[in-house]
Design a protein around this motif. Sequence first.
Motif, short mmCIF file in Angstrom:
data_model
loop_
_atom_site.label_atom_id
_atom_site.label_comp_id
_atom_site.label_asym_id
_atom_site.label_seq_id
_atom_site.Cartn_x
_atom_site.Cartn_y
_atom_site.Cartn_z
N PHE A 76 -40.42 -56.02 -120.44
CA PHE A 76 -39.87 -57.25 -119.90
C PHE A 76 -40.44 -57.38 -118.49
O PHE A 76 -40.06 -56.64 -117.57
CB PHE A 76 -38.35 -57.17 -119.87
N ASN A 77 -41.39 -58.30 -118.34
CA ASN A 77 -42.05 -58.43 -117.04
C ASN A 77 -41.37 -59.54 -116.23
O ASN A 77 -41.43 -60.71 -116.60
CB ASN A 77 -43.53 -58.77 -117.29
N PRO A 78 -40.72 -59.17 -115.12
CA PRO A 78 -39.96 -60.18 -114.36
C PRO A 78 -40.83 -61.37 -113.95
O PRO A 78 -40.33 -62.49 -113.86
CB PRO A 78 -39.48 -59.41 -113.14
N GLU A 79 -42.13 -61.13 -113.76
CA GLU A 79 -42.97 -62.22 -113.27
C GLU A 79 -43.30 -63.24 -114.35
O GLU A 79 -43.42 -64.42 -114.09
CB GLU A 79 -44.25 -61.65 -112.67
N THR A 80 -43.41 -62.79 -115.60
CA THR A 80 -43.80 -63.72 -116.66
C THR A 80 -42.70 -63.99 -117.68
O THR A 80 -42.73 -65.00 -118.38
CB THR A 80 -45.01 -63.15 -117.44
N ASP A 81 -41.71 -63.09 -117.80
CA ASP A 81 -40.73 -63.23 -118.88
C ASP A 81 -39.37 -63.73 -118.42
O ASP A 81 -38.51 -64.07 -119.23
CB ASP A 81 -40.54 -61.86 -119.58
N PHE A 82 -39.18 -63.75 -117.11
CA PHE A 82 -37.87 -64.14 -116.57
C PHE A 82 -37.99 -65.51 -115.90
O PHE A 82 -38.92 -65.75 -115.14
CB PHE A 82 -37.42 -63.08 -115.55
N PHE A 83 -37.05 -66.41 -116.24
CA PHE A 83 -37.15 -67.78 -115.72
C PHE A 83 -35.91 -68.16 -114.93
O PHE A 83 -35.32 -69.23 -115.13
CB PHE A 83 -37.38 -68.75 -116.89
N GLY A 84 -35.45 -67.25 -114.08
CA GLY A 84 -34.31 -67.54 -113.22
C GLY A 84 -33.07 -67.84 -114.04
O GLY A 84 -32.82 -67.20 -115.06
N VAL A 85 -32.30 -68.84 -113.61
CA VAL A 85 -31.03 -69.12 -114.29
C VAL A 85 -31.24 -69.56 -115.74
O VAL A 85 -30.32 -69.50 -116.56
CB VAL A 85 -30.20 -70.20 -113.55
N ALA A 86 -32.45 -70.00 -116.06
CA ALA A 86 -32.70 -70.43 -117.43
C ALA A 86 -32.69 -69.24 -118.40
O ALA A 86 -32.51 -69.40 -119.60
CB ALA A 86 -34.05 -71.16 -117.52
N SER A 87 -32.93 -68.03 -117.86
CA SER A 87 -32.93 -66.86 -118.74
C SER A 87 -31.52 -66.28 -118.82
O SER A 87 -31.16 -65.34 -118.11
CB SER A 87 -33.90 -65.80 -118.20
N THR A 88 -30.71 -66.84 -119.70
CA THR A 88 -29.35 -66.31 -119.86
C THR A 88 -29.41 -65.05 -120.70
O THR A 88 -30.43 -64.77 -121.34
CB THR A 88 -28.46 -67.33 -120.59
N GLY A 89 -28.28 -64.33 -120.73
CA GLY A 89 -28.21 -63.11 -121.54
C GLY A 89 -28.57 -63.41 -122.99
O GLY A 89 -29.29 -62.65 -123.64
N GLY A 90 -28.05 -64.53 -123.50
CA GLY A 90 -28.29 -64.91 -124.90
C GLY A 90 -29.77 -65.13 -125.14
O GLY A 90 -30.31 -64.73 -126.18
N HIS A 91 -30.46 -65.75 -124.18
CA HIS A 91 -31.88 -66.01 -124.37
C HIS A 91 -32.68 -64.70 -124.36
O HIS A 91 -33.62 -64.54 -125.13
CB HIS A 91 -32.39 -66.99 -123.30
N ILE A 92 -32.30 -63.81 -123.46
CA ILE A 92 -33.03 -62.54 -123.39
C ILE A 92 -32.84 -61.76 -124.70
O ILE A 92 -33.80 -61.26 -125.29
CB ILE A 92 -32.54 -61.71 -122.17
N THR A 93 -31.58 -61.71 -125.21
CA THR A 93 -31.32 -61.01 -126.47
C THR A 93 -32.13 -61.64 -127.60
O THR A 93 -32.76 -60.94 -128.40
CB THR A 93 -29.81 -61.07 -126.79
N ASN A 94 -32.13 -62.97 -127.65
CA ASN A 94 -32.86 -63.64 -128.73
C ASN A 94 -34.37 -63.42 -128.64
O ASN A 94 -35.05 -63.35 -129.66
CB ASN A 94 -32.55 -65.13 -128.71
N ALA A 95 -34.89 -63.34 -127.42
CA ALA A 95 -36.32 -63.06 -127.27
C ALA A 95 -36.65 -61.72 -127.92
O ALA A 95 -37.64 -61.58 -128.65
CB ALA A 95 -36.71 -63.05 -125.79
N ALA A 96 -35.76 -60.72 -127.70
CA ALA A 96 -36.00 -59.40 -128.29
C ALA A 96 -35.87 -59.44 -129.82
O ALA A 96 -36.69 -58.86 -130.54
CB ALA A 96 -35.04 -58.37 -127.70
N ILE A 97 -34.84 -60.15 -130.32
CA ILE A 97 -34.67 -60.25 -131.79
C ILE A 97 -35.94 -60.82 -132.41
O ILE A 97 -36.48 -60.27 -133.38
CB ILE A 97 -33.48 -61.18 -132.16
#
Length: 854
Positions: free
Chosen positions: A688-709
Amino acid sequence: MLAAVSVRGSCHGKRLLVSPALKLKWPANANAQLGLRSRQGINLIASRLVHGDTTGHNHEPKTESIRNIGIIAHVDAGKTTTTERMLFQSGRTRHLGNVDHGDTVTDFLPLERERGITIQSAAITFNWPPSHMCPPGLEPKTINLIDTPGHQDFRYEVDRCLPILDGAVCILDSVKGVEAHTERVWQSAQLSKIPRLIFINKLDRDGASFKRSVHEIASRLATWPLLCQIPWWNKDEFTGVIDVVHELGLRFSSTGHMSITSKETIARENPALATEIEIARIRLIETLSEHDDALMDEFIEHEKDVPAGSIKRAIRRLIKDGEAKFSPVFAGASLRNIGVQPLLDAVVDYLPSPVDRPELQIIDGTKTFPFSQILEREIKKKKHSHHQSPIVAIAHVFKVVDDPRRGMMSFARVYHGALSRSNQMWNSHIHGFEKPMSLLHVSANDYHELQHLSTGQIGAMTGLKSARTGDTLITFPGHHSNAPESLRNIRIKALETPPAVAFIAIEPYTKTAGEKIQDALKKLSREDPSIRWTKDEKSEQLVLSGMGLLHLEIAQHRLRTHYKIEKESAMWGDIEVEYSESLLAPVGPHRALYDRPLRDKPGKAACTVTLEPVEARHQHESLLESCIVRDTNIFHIVIPLPADTAMKGIAFDPETVRQQLLNGAIAGLARGPRRNAPVRRCHVYIEFNPETDFFGVASTGGHITNAAIHAVRDALKEAYAKGQVGILEPFSNVHISCPEEASNSIQHDLVSGRGGQVLEVRRPDDDLSSESGIDLSKVYVPPGPYDSVQSLRGPKKAVVRMLDIIGKAPLKEMMKYDSQLRSMTGGRHSLQLDPGGFELVTGPRERALEEARL
Ligand code: GDP
Ligand code: MG
């Protein structure tokens, strides 16, 4: 036989009238008069007198006075019987329960009583010795005892209780010696480093052999037996035990009244036995002093007259680390009440209290720290003064039970501080506070309300809505709406839930029935996390999976009787083995961007996964702290932080994100692409690269979990498309004891008929000393009546020569094997199955499986 030694003296200056035959008073020099070398002698004598009126509810014992112990053994060795006798002797019960009559305290579930087996491990508390028998200045110890099930299907029930114990008593059936499940639980206790005692039980039975049992302790359990007792035979009848440490003979009436015979009397009546006692004692002292310098000094000074107290202290020191290089051995027949009080004395004398145990280890993120280091770290942050601990209490939930009257009860052991019913408790697994409705002290099915549960104690809480087995509960000083950030994720190491190997499909007839069953399944799996369930959203079919045939039978029984699920409300399939899927070659890296609204809120997050089959090198790697092992899968989550000062400018907590990614990856592996079966033995590498995979408040816990699924599922689909997903099936380790003449046909059947393997064939009494590293010729055992003169056993049937076959076979073929073996052995066999991991299905078995699905 009661007054073999006359006892005179005063106790607290009072005369204690105990029985018409015996008046007990205790002068300061009574020990010396009796030739006893410590207070142990007092306990021994006192405990025979009265089944006292103690209630066993000493709610605030000192931590040093607590013994949290478990009873472990193969099924039928006599765990429940011994527990029952302990309760009776301690005065906790006034009735001698009997498993054969179905009226024991610990086997209280109707099914346990019906089948005569222990399913749930029960906790019971009692005092020993009973308080009114304690000599001046000494307090009774509080024993929290857990009777565990001995059947292999319930091994998880045993294993999850072991880590909260400070000591264990391992019981052997002296006719059968060290049995397969005994070896297994011994290994579990070894992993948790639990100090142990061994009780050789059922010495009253025909064919009992103390000698063989002692040899098997050395050869199969690889621990040096310290004979603290030897059996007392009258010709070929087992009449009592000899206390080697104090050089006393102990005999028991049918209700367990104990009478004591001095060595002098024994010497007059049976000089050979007196000599044997001396030999036993000197051999014990020699062994101990080889490994304990303090005892060696005493040995040099006193020679054979080393005081009993010194011997006991040396034994305590040598077993304290839980490595079980040495194990004190005791003898008895608990059904006949022989040897129970001295065994309780041994629990008090030899097994550690919570303060004697190694420091609690705490997991914080992916690292493990001693508890004191966590406290110091917090204090250094200057948020806390030295007077106020940053953690008020910390406890571990080891069991959750749905009680018919009290609802869900969470059993916990407190490791530090005191839990109070008025405190909010932080559950670091669910990340939330919960407050119990009540704190209870539990003894089998008997409850008492408490205000506090202090360090070292075991108790139950009602009213916790989410706590599950394995959760950590923490209370903090003051009032919080959230846990302090640095303590939010700390937890006590919990046992991994083993992978399920069998399942049953349930098809509810109506929607309402489906909802009721789901509700019950939720509760059932909260009680027993080795029971899992899933629902197929399309077909509404429910799948309940667990550890084996008996486990699932019991689960169904509980659904019907306890959760009131009617059999007619659904179609219940047969119990079948659970196949799983596995990668045959690496796949990825595979990046997934999850960019969809969740609960109507837009958002996005991404991650990259690489999947590989778990090979030996990964198993090695899994030992690295940064890996998380779940259900045979290994997860490695990497979050590269920017090179400048760590964390700077990052708007997320890496630990929380790691958890979200892990949850997603676990969900992604739950159903594989080939058979919709769980994916196992997969090494998941997530970046999980903070520079390319994280989008601030748009990256909620649910979105991060779903990205992994999605990343995991897509990678699996890609592997399947390339034909790189195989099928795994659960195997059993098989241990069959059978008559020699049936051995060939059984081996043939196991290999050609069942697709199994034979690894070893041996005689039960084969010398395994080369494996254990203990030279049996150096292990002392007194001669027994049966060991040399077989004819003493009277005109018996010809002895059947038995063989042990050790092998492996697919679990599917073993589900009903016990009854199939019956026809080959005429019922003269025993079959022990243990989980043997998973193996890839190939060739004709794979083709047959695929055809069966069509
Ligand atoms: P568990 O499965 O280890 O809990 O064993 P139980 O306590 O249920 O006992 C299994 C069987 O062994 C029961 O029939 C008991 O009555 C019997 N048993 C237990 N202890 C003794 C003993 O000391 N002598 C004899 N002869 N039988 C015993
Ligand atoms: Mg039992």
